[in-house]
Design a protein around this motif. Structure first.
Motif, PDB file in Angstrom:
ATOM      1  N   PRO A   1       0.819  -1.222   0.000  1.00  0.00           N
ATOM      2  CA  PRO A   1       0.000   0.000   0.000  1.00  0.00           C
ATOM      3  C   PRO A   1       0.848   1.266   0.000  1.00  0.00           C
ATOM      4  O   PRO A   1       0.348   2.340  -0.334  1.00  0.00           O
ATOM      5  CB  PRO A   1      -0.805  -0.114   1.300  1.00  0.00           C
ATOM      6  CG  PRO A   1       0.008  -1.003   2.186  1.00  0.00           C
ATOM      7  CD  PRO A   1       0.708  -1.964   1.272  1.00  0.00           C
TER       8      PRO A   1
ATOM      9  N   GLN B   1       5.556   1.100   5.993  1.00  0.00           N
ATOM     10  CA  GLN B   1       4.790   1.326   7.219  1.00  0.00           C
ATOM     11  C   GLN B   1       4.818   0.096   8.130  1.00  0.00           C
ATOM     12  O   GLN B   1       4.030  -0.002   9.072  1.00  0.00           O
ATOM     13  CB  GLN B   1       3.364   1.735   6.891  1.00  0.00           C
ATOM     14  CG  GLN B   1       2.607   0.678   6.099  1.00  0.00           C
ATOM     15  CD  GLN B   1       1.199   1.111   5.709  1.00  0.00           C
ATOM     16  OE1 GLN B   1       0.849   2.269   5.817  1.00  0.00           O
ATOM     17  NE2 GLN B   1       0.378   0.173   5.268  1.00  0.00           N
TER      18      GLN B   1
ATOM     19  N   LEU C   1       2.187  -6.825   5.431  1.00  0.00           N
ATOM     20  CA  LEU C   1       1.207  -7.395   4.505  1.00  0.00           C
ATOM     21  C   LEU C   1       1.849  -7.976   3.248  1.00  0.00           C
ATOM     22  O   LEU C   1       1.377  -8.971   2.703  1.00  0.00           O
ATOM     23  CB  LEU C   1       0.127  -6.362   4.156  1.00  0.00           C
ATOM     24  CG  LEU C   1      -0.788  -6.007   5.343  1.00  0.00           C
ATOM     25  CD1 LEU C   1      -1.730  -4.859   4.993  1.00  0.00           C
ATOM     26  CD2 LEU C   1      -1.595  -7.215   5.809  1.00  0.00           C
TER      27      LEU C   1
ATOM     28  N   TYR D   1       1.157 -11.816   1.390  1.00  0.00           N
ATOM     29  CA  TYR D   1       0.694 -11.932   0.003  1.00  0.00           C
ATOM     30  C   TYR D   1       1.708 -12.640  -0.895  1.00  0.00           C
ATOM     31  O   TYR D   1       1.370 -13.110  -1.968  1.00  0.00           O
ATOM     32  CB  TYR D   1       0.376 -10.549  -0.578  1.00  0.00           C
ATOM     33  CG  TYR D   1      -1.048 -10.077  -0.310  1.00  0.00           C
ATOM     34  CD1 TYR D   1      -2.040 -10.247  -1.277  1.00  0.00           C
ATOM     35  CD2 TYR D   1      -1.406  -9.482   0.897  1.00  0.00           C
ATOM     36  CE1 TYR D   1      -3.351  -9.823  -1.048  1.00  0.00           C
ATOM     37  CE2 TYR D   1      -2.711  -9.056   1.135  1.00  0.00           C
ATOM     38  CZ  TYR D   1      -3.677  -9.228   0.158  1.00  0.00           C
ATOM     39  OH  TYR D   1      -4.972  -8.813   0.377  1.00  0.00           O
TER      40      TYR D   1
ATOM     41  N   TRP E   1      -2.411 -18.001   6.748  1.00  0.00           N
ATOM     42  CA  TRP E   1      -2.334 -17.746   5.308  1.00  0.00           C
ATOM     43  C   TRP E   1      -1.272 -18.678   4.732  1.00  0.00           C
ATOM     44  O   TRP E   1      -0.273 -18.987   5.406  1.00  0.00           O
ATOM     45  CB  TRP E   1      -1.953 -16.288   5.020  1.00  0.00           C
ATOM     46  CG  TRP E   1      -3.059 -15.293   5.200  1.00  0.00           C
ATOM     47  CD1 TRP E   1      -3.952 -15.257   6.232  1.00  0.00           C
ATOM     48  CD2 TRP E   1      -3.392 -14.203   4.336  1.00  0.00           C
ATOM     49  NE1 TRP E   1      -4.812 -14.197   6.059  1.00  0.00           N
ATOM     50  CE2 TRP E   1      -4.492 -13.525   4.912  1.00  0.00           C
ATOM     51  CE3 TRP E   1      -2.870 -13.715   3.139  1.00  0.00           C
ATOM     52  CZ2 TRP E   1      -5.081 -12.398   4.311  1.00  0.00           C
ATOM     53  CZ3 TRP E   1      -3.438 -12.587   2.553  1.00  0.00           C
ATOM     54  CH2 TRP E   1      -4.546 -11.939   3.130  1.00  0.00           C
TER      55      TRP E   1
ATOM     56  N   GLY F   1      -3.282   3.747  -2.253  1.00  0.00           N
ATOM     57  CA  GLY F   1      -2.555   2.478  -2.170  1.00  0.00           C
ATOM     58  C   GLY F   1      -3.274   1.397  -2.949  1.00  0.00           C
ATOM     59  O   GLY F   1      -3.683   1.617  -4.101  1.00  0.00           O
ATOM     60  N   TYR F   2      -3.447   0.233  -2.316  1.00  0.00           N
ATOM     61  CA  TYR F   2      -4.060  -0.916  -2.975  1.00  0.00           C
ATOM     62  C   TYR F   2      -5.282  -1.329  -2.161  1.00  0.00           C
ATOM     63  O   TYR F   2      -5.154  -1.617  -0.962  1.00  0.00           O
ATOM     64  CB  TYR F   2      -3.023  -2.045  -3.035  1.00  0.00           C
ATOM     65  CG  TYR F   2      -3.542  -3.378  -3.547  1.00  0.00           C
ATOM     66  CD1 TYR F   2      -3.599  -3.653  -4.913  1.00  0.00           C
ATOM     67  CD2 TYR F   2      -3.956  -4.369  -2.657  1.00  0.00           C
ATOM     68  CE1 TYR F   2      -4.064  -4.876  -5.378  1.00  0.00           C
ATOM     69  CE2 TYR F   2      -4.415  -5.594  -3.124  1.00  0.00           C
ATOM     70  CZ  TYR F   2      -4.473  -5.842  -4.481  1.00  0.00           C
ATOM     71  OH  TYR F   2      -4.924  -7.055  -4.926  1.00  0.00           O
TER      72      TYR F   2
ATOM     73  N   GLY G   1      -7.455  -3.377  -0.339  1.00  0.00           N
ATOM     74  CA  GLY G   1      -7.196  -4.714   0.207  1.00  0.00           C
ATOM     75  C   GLY G   1      -6.084  -4.671   1.242  1.00  0.00           C
ATOM     76  O   GLY G   1      -6.102  -5.415   2.221  1.00  0.00           O
ATOM     77  N   THR G   2      -5.115  -3.784   1.022  1.00  0.00           N
ATOM     78  CA  THR G   2      -4.025  -3.671   2.009  1.00  0.00           C
ATOM     79  C   THR G   2      -3.888  -2.266   2.579  1.00  0.00           C
ATOM     80  O   THR G   2      -3.207  -2.084   3.593  1.00  0.00           O
ATOM     81  CB  THR G   2      -2.656  -4.046   1.393  1.00  0.00           C
ATOM     82  OG1 THR G   2      -2.396  -3.164   0.295  1.00  0.00           O
ATOM     83  CG2 THR G   2      -2.615  -5.487   0.919  1.00  0.00           C
ATOM     84  N   SER G   3      -4.501  -1.279   1.943  1.00  0.00           N
ATOM     85  CA  SER G   3      -4.217   0.073   2.437  1.00  0.00           C
ATOM     86  C   SER G   3      -5.221   0.510   3.501  1.00  0.00           C
ATOM     87  O   SER G   3      -6.281  -0.087   3.667  1.00  0.00           O
ATOM     88  CB  SER G   3      -4.117   1.088   1.297  1.00  0.00           C
ATOM     89  OG  SER G   3      -5.321   1.184   0.606  1.00  0.00           O
TER      90      SER G   3
ATOM     91  N   ALA H   1      -6.675  -2.759   7.307  1.00  0.00           N
ATOM     92  CA  ALA H   1      -6.051  -3.922   6.661  1.00  0.00           C
ATOM     93  C   ALA H   1      -4.930  -4.565   7.487  1.00  0.00           C
ATOM     94  O   ALA H   1      -4.875  -5.788   7.589  1.00  0.00           O
ATOM     95  CB  ALA H   1      -5.564  -3.550   5.265  1.00  0.00           C
ATOM     96  N   PRO H   2      -4.031  -3.806   8.108  1.00  0.00           N
ATOM     97  CA  PRO H   2      -2.973  -4.487   8.866  1.00  0.00           C
ATOM     98  C   PRO H   2      -3.389  -4.839  10.293  1.00  0.00           C
ATOM     99  O   PRO H   2      -2.585  -5.391  11.038  1.00  0.00           O
ATOM    100  CB  PRO H   2      -1.834  -3.460   8.894  1.00  0.00           C
ATOM    101  CG  PRO H   2      -2.405  -2.171   8.472  1.00  0.00           C
ATOM    102  CD  PRO H   2      -3.823  -2.362   8.072  1.00  0.00           C
TER     103      PRO H   2
ATOM    104  N   PRO I   1      -6.532  -8.182   7.445  1.00  0.00           N
ATOM    105  CA  PRO I   1      -6.083  -8.597   6.110  1.00  0.00           C
ATOM    106  C   PRO I   1      -7.137  -9.428   5.377  1.00  0.00           C
ATOM    107  O   PRO I   1      -7.320  -9.280   4.165  1.00  0.00           O
ATOM    108  CB  PRO I   1      -4.838  -9.457   6.384  1.00  0.00           C
ATOM    109  CG  PRO I   1      -4.452  -9.199   7.802  1.00  0.00           C
ATOM    110  CD  PRO I   1      -5.657  -8.666   8.516  1.00  0.00           C
TER     111      PRO I   1
ATOM    112  N   ARG J   1      -9.289  -8.057   2.092  1.00  0.00           N
ATOM    113  CA  ARG J   1      -9.128  -8.836   0.863  1.00  0.00           C
ATOM    114  C   ARG J   1     -10.508  -9.277   0.355  1.00  0.00           C
ATOM    115  O   ARG J   1     -10.797  -9.246  -0.839  1.00  0.00           O
ATOM    116  CB  ARG J   1      -8.250 -10.052   1.147  1.00  0.00           C
ATOM    117  CG  ARG J   1      -7.931 -10.814  -0.101  1.00  0.00           C
ATOM    118  CD  ARG J   1      -6.968 -11.933   0.208  1.00  0.00           C
ATOM    119  NE  ARG J   1      -6.482 -12.501  -1.030  1.00  0.00           N
ATOM    120  CZ  ARG J   1      -5.327 -13.123  -1.147  1.00  0.00           C
ATOM    121  NH1 ARG J   1      -4.536 -13.243  -0.105  1.00  0.00           N
ATOM    122  NH2 ARG J   1      -4.945 -13.622  -2.295  1.00  0.00           N
TER     123      ARG J   1
ATOM    124  N   GLY K   1      -0.493   0.995   8.997  1.00  0.00           N
ATOM    125  CA  GLY K   1      -1.365   1.534   7.954  1.00  0.00           C
ATOM    126  C   GLY K   1      -1.258   3.014   7.690  1.00  0.00           C
ATOM    127  O   GLY K   1      -2.058   3.567   6.938  1.00  0.00           O
TER     128      GLY K   1
END
Ligand SMILES: Cc1cc2nc3c(=O)[nH]c(=O)nc-3n(C[C@H](O)[C@H](O)[C@H](O)COP(=O)(O)OP(=O)(O)OC[C@H]3O[C@@H](n4cnc5c(N)ncnc54)[C@H](O)[C@@H]3O)c2cc1C
Ligand code: SF4
Ligand code: SF4
Lengths: 108, 541
Positions: free
Chosen positions: A21, A42, A46, A50, A88, B47-48, B50-52, B56-57, B128, B132, B197
């Motif tokens: 991100p 950060q 993550l 992935y 995961w 960001g993306y 799903g992760t941003s 997410a974290p 997460p 997702r 994040g």
């Protein structure tokens, strides 16, 4: 912070480039992505979960690199350790159905 | 699906009914809600998706209150803790919509854990996995998702917001989306603290909204800090519920009763903060029973990543800790909402999640730990619906060719650009006023005056001279947003001459009845602060 992209584990799928991100990685012509903007990391861990081959290592210190080497992280079995703790596997989600956080909330 | 077109200037140009800016839970829910209402939706995230963002974290507990007679009582109890600033009507609406959306998640097949009796436990969302899953739902709903497309500014036709523009940072190309309505779901401002994040959480939405004429509220409530292992990003307080705390010389930190602290969260953060101002503080999670240790490890695995990687057993060994500043992420400030559909008062502009002021939900205290994630579930939904309704009303109107770009500070300086003013230095200068414990956790009028003066001078430099080109505009714009948020926060804190919730004035302890209302800020360069009198009237009736 993100510190290691293991060239021996990486299969050059560029997933980390896409999902980070903070846009920390750059894809390269030669294959293995590079950590291009480490300062922006950060420390969210993550990218590790992935990555389909557990090729990434994010150290615990968020303010700057620790200098840990691939051999050291490997010897301590740290590659993929966060993904395993979550459940995961190979970059795929799993394990949330076993999350016991409700028990913690009751104890609280 | 909107077809991307290349315009003459080689930038990406799209059209949509609703444009959602952001990629956290509130953006995802807004996008799904608008798409369900048959709007053509584009979502652009820095960001993306799903992760941003902050969820997410993390592992977010929701405020999950099933329907029934008990609901009013639960809301009432929570309201008692909000420093008289929250609005029970919004709180009730929020738990209702959030609960429906949690059920929706379970219908969609989100893998919730089960309780011992086999019932699904839907009150917790593991970051997460949740985000997702939401990415997939957003894509299934037919939304066009633009990852790594930070927005730089809003576009106006003079009457209403008609889109936004930014840069595709992995392609190095500008983008513009013309839309009949825009939802700001850009999260809070963490003032570049290295917390989970937070890299992208720079308050961009606040500045964009204020430039468009929207107001902010609750900006003084940025005094929330959370414990973390020293130097780590893990600002999660939960494990410290079962900890003891010690100074460098080994002496225990004691609570208000003189007993050693055995719980470092909630109000007890104050004792730890005081000790941290004096010197290093160490903790040990030695109040956790073995069974609880196992649940903590399994249920909050990211909390243990720093210990495991540093080779520490936190249940038996002392480790150094810190309090991480959280700005408006676990604070409550943000863009003021003016109606039930999360409108901002600027036609075509809607707001959701941490980008919005959560004062109506949680007043002067933090909404972290439950309220904020339910608020993202609910406000995202309302904003998405509100934006699609507005968009439908406008359908048929041609996009005017005369579109104004609203971005100022960090993009179009008021005076000549100066290369010696860098984004990084601006952010450091703001941080040194709004993150130190002795300036912002504990506040004084004198300290705030000094910080205010320094931030004024930082702001003048930003306004007049800070400029970037190409991709650098993302950084200059972030710096401008952080400078604006810091300046608003300190000004509001000076204005509130009392203590309330996380706004702790050591020179003015205790609540003053004269301040039992929200403070609303309007304007960017010249701004005004006014009380929200409707709350006073409501309280009186
Ligand atoms: C460590 C941690 C733990 C937490 N735990 C809890 C909990 O247990 N319970 C609870 O209720 N709350 C919790 N919270 C709070 C909760 O995570 C947030 O309230 C929630 O994430 C808000 O959702 P959001 O979508 O509004 O913002 P975010 O999730 O923060 O997302 C903001 C999004 O905006 C994007 N963005 C920013 N600027 C731009 C731009 N210029 N252009 C485009 N996109 C942009 C970002 O990339 C990001 O995707 C926690 C927060 C943290 C940090
Ligand atoms: S995600 Fe993993 S395997 Fe794929 S490019 Fe990145 S490091 Fe290599
Ligand atoms: S830890 Fe997070 S921010 Fe850092 S490189 Fe990995 S995904 Fe990116």
């Amino acid at each position: 912070m993100i510190e290691i992209v293991s060239a021996t584990r990486c299969v050059e799928c560029d997933i980390c480039v896409k999902v980070c991100p903070a846009n920390v990685f750059d894809a390269t012509e030669s294959g293995v992505p590079v950590i291009a903007r480490q300062e922006d990391c950060q420390t969210c861990f993550l990218c590790e979960i992935y990555c389909p081959t557990d090729a990434l290592y994010v150290a615990e210190f968020a303010e700057g690199p620790t200098g840990i080497t691939e051999a050291q992280a490997d010897a301590r079995q740290l590659f993929g350790s966060y993904a395993r703790a979550l459940g995961w596997k190979r970059g795929k989600a799993g394990g949330s159905e076993f999350d016991p956080t409700h028990r913690i909330r009751v104890a609280q | 699906m909107p077809k991307p077109q290349k315009s003459a200037s080689d930038s990406l140009l799209l059209q949509a009914d609703v444009l959602v800016l952001g990629g956290g839970p509130s953006a995802a829910w807004a996008a799904v809600a608008a798409a369900e209402a048959s709007a053509k939706v584009v979502l652009a995230d820095k960001g993306y998706l799903g992760t941003s963002g902050a969820t997410a974290p993390s592992n977010t507990g929701t405020w999950c209150v099933p329907p029934g007679d008990n609901r009013h009582a639960v809301v009432e109890r929570r309201w008692q803790r909000t420093g008289d600033l929250a609005d029970p009507r919004w709180m009730l609406r929020c738990v209702d919509t959030a609960y429906r959306n949690l059920l929706r998640l379970s219908e969609w097949g989100y893998p919730f854990p089960s309780e011992d009796d086999g019932r699904l436990y839907i009150a917790n969302l593991r970051g997460p996995d949740y985000m997702r899953f939401m990415r997939r739902r957003v894509l299934l709903a037919g939304v066009t998702v633009l990852d790594h497309h930070p927005a730089l500014e809003l576009l106006s036709d003079g009457d209403a917001i008609v889109g936004a523009a930014g840069v595709a940072r992995q392609i190095g190309q500008d983008w513009r989306v013309d839309a009949n309505a825009v939802v700001l779901a850009t999260g809070g401002c963490a003032f570049r603290e290295r917390i989970l994040g937070a890299t992208g959480l720079t308050g961009d939405g606040y500045l964009m909204a204020a430039e468009a004429g929207a107001s902010l509220s609750g900006m003084e409530f940025t005094g929330k800090y959370t414990l973390a292992p020293y130097g780590s990003s893990l600002n999660k307080g939960l494990p410290f519920r079962w900890a003891s705390f010690h100074r460098e010389d080994g002496s225990p930190i004691v609570g208000p009763t003189g007993e050693p602290l055995r719980n470092g969260i909630g109000d007890r953060e104050e004792e730890v903060a005081r000790a941290l101002i004096d010197g290093p503080v160490y903790a040990r999670l030695d109040q956790a029973e073995p069974a609880l240790q196992g649940w903590l490890r399994q249920g909050q695995p990211n909390c243990f990543v720093p210990y495991d990687r540093a080779g520490i057993d936190p249940f038996s060994e002392l480790f150094r800790i810190t309090l991480r500043a959280e700005g408006t992420v676990r604070g409550t400030g943000g863009i003021d909402i003016v109606s039930d559909d999360c409108a901002t008062g600027v036609p075509g502009l809607y707001v959701a999640g941490d980008a919005a002021s959560r004062e109506i939900m949680t007043g002067a205290v933090s909404g972290g730990g439950a309220v904020n994630s339910s608020w993202a579930l609910a406000s995202g939904w309302w904003a998405g619906k509100g934006a699609s309704t507005h968009a439908k009303r406008r359908t048929g109107k041609a996009f005017r060719t005369e579109v104004q770009s609203l971005g100022q500070a960090g993009l179009r300086p008021a005076s000549s650009p100066r290369v010696d003013i860098s984004a990084g230095e601006v952010i450091e200068a703001v941080r040194s006023e709004v993150t130190p414990l002795d300036k912002n956790f504990f506040r004084t009028g004198e300290g705030l005056e000094k910080s205010g003066e320094r931030l004024e001078s930082v702001w003048r430099d930003v306004r007049d001279h800070l400029q970037g080109d190409g991709l650098d505009r993302v950084r200059t714009r972030e710096a401008a947003s952080i400078a604006a948020a810091g300046r608003w926060s300190v000004a509001a804190a000076l204005h509130r001459t009392e203590s309330r919730g996380m706004h702790r004035r050591t020179d003015l302890p205790g609540k003053s009845p004269a301040f039992a209302h929200r403070l609303v800020i309007t304007g960017v360069d010249a701004f005004r602060i006014a009380g929200a009198p409707e709350r006073l009237a409501e309280l009186a009736s």
